[in-house]
Design an enzyme around this catalytic site. Sequence first.
Site, PDB file in Angstrom:
ATOM      1  N   ASN A  20     -22.690 -42.592 -61.417  1.00  0.00           N
ATOM      2  CA  ASN A  20     -24.102 -41.930 -61.340  1.00  0.00           C
ATOM      3  C   ASN A  20     -23.914 -40.385 -61.595  1.00  0.00           C
ATOM      4  OD1 ASN A  20     -26.865 -42.144 -61.197  1.00  0.00           O
ATOM      5  ND2 ASN A  20     -26.927 -41.546 -59.308  1.00  0.00           N
ATOM      6  N   ARG A  21     -22.790 -39.896 -62.087  1.00  0.00           N
ATOM      7  CA  ARG A  21     -22.579 -38.525 -62.551  1.00  0.00           C
ATOM      8  C   ARG A  21     -21.966 -38.570 -64.063  1.00  0.00           C
ATOM      9  NH1 ARG A  21     -24.876 -38.645 -58.470  1.00  0.00           N
ATOM     10  NH2 ARG A  21     -24.642 -36.919 -56.855  1.00  0.00           N
ATOM     11  N   HIS A  56     -30.559 -47.687 -54.653  1.00  0.00           N
ATOM     12  CA  HIS A  56     -29.356 -47.081 -53.898  1.00  0.00           C
ATOM     13  C   HIS A  56     -29.545 -47.291 -52.537  1.00  0.00           C
ATOM     14  CE1 HIS A  56     -28.154 -44.138 -57.341  1.00  0.00           C
ATOM     15  NE2 HIS A  56     -28.186 -45.215 -57.982  1.00  0.00           N
ATOM     16  N   TYR A 113     -31.068 -33.122 -53.570  1.00  0.00           N
ATOM     17  CA  TYR A 113     -29.992 -32.090 -53.751  1.00  0.00           C
ATOM     18  C   TYR A 113     -29.888 -32.140 -55.465  1.00  0.00           C
ATOM     19  CZ  TYR A 113     -27.291 -36.234 -53.048  1.00  0.00           C
ATOM     20  OH  TYR A 113     -26.620 -37.476 -52.933  1.00  0.00           O
ATOM     21  N   GLU A 119     -33.578 -45.048 -52.355  1.00  0.00           N
ATOM     22  CA  GLU A 119     -32.639 -44.933 -51.282  1.00  0.00           C
ATOM     23  C   GLU A 119     -33.015 -45.702 -50.027  1.00  0.00           C
ATOM     24  OE1 GLU A 119     -29.634 -43.355 -51.830  1.00  0.00           O
ATOM     25  OE2 GLU A 119     -29.942 -41.843 -53.642  1.00  0.00           O
TER      26      GLU A 119
END
Length: 238
Positions: A66-67, A119, A176, A199
């Site tokens: 997920n980056r 998530h 963030y 989430e």
Amino acid sequence: QTWIMDHMTRAYETDDIVRNFVDTYDFYFAPVINPDGYQFSWDDDRYWRKSRNVNEGSPCIGVDLNRNYDYYWGNAGTSNNPCSNNYLGPVPASEPETKIVQDQADALADTILAWTSFHTQGQLWLHPWGWLENPLNCGFADDHDDLYDVAEKTGQAIEATHGTDWEWGNSCDTIYPASGITIDYVKGVSGIKYSFTPELRGPGHDPPATEIPPAYQEVWNGVVAMINRIAEKHPDLV
């Protein structure tokens, strides 16, 4: 997600909501996007996050999938260190898991109203963008108000189920900065308007099994509210 999938495949005859959804829409489920990492989380490290691919020249294993998506890759909230939990990979979409998801999102984009990437944990309903527009400011989508409106209705339905407190909004601003993430690629490249990352409830990233039923109940109600709100806003797409 697996409980939602199970309910939708078993309750067609008994649940009017399920029957209406199945008769009206197509649904695509991918229960696990990181199968090797998931298996490793049971076999060795319960809190393992990354994939299990070998990083050339490093003893550290895995990429944070997920980056790793090919949209604003490396912009913010990532690491170039292969030993980091947020390692972004050597190049965008370097990982087979990422590439498969990108290809499927691109192939299905014209037929999809919403994409939801589940998530844990944080009790959040997030939408694009995750990246930074500049070092001090988060990027906001041109249709931010539409995204926020659907996220708000979804979050309110979740909160009404068991009284949990949730937050919703732009991913970068709400938690963030993070770039190269699934929901940003799905919206920014594939063109799927409503792209969300819930989430789910805790406590922690390995909550007890007793939390599974209430987590399912509240998120199912949220998903129902999400679909209904999108249908209200875009009746021409139904």
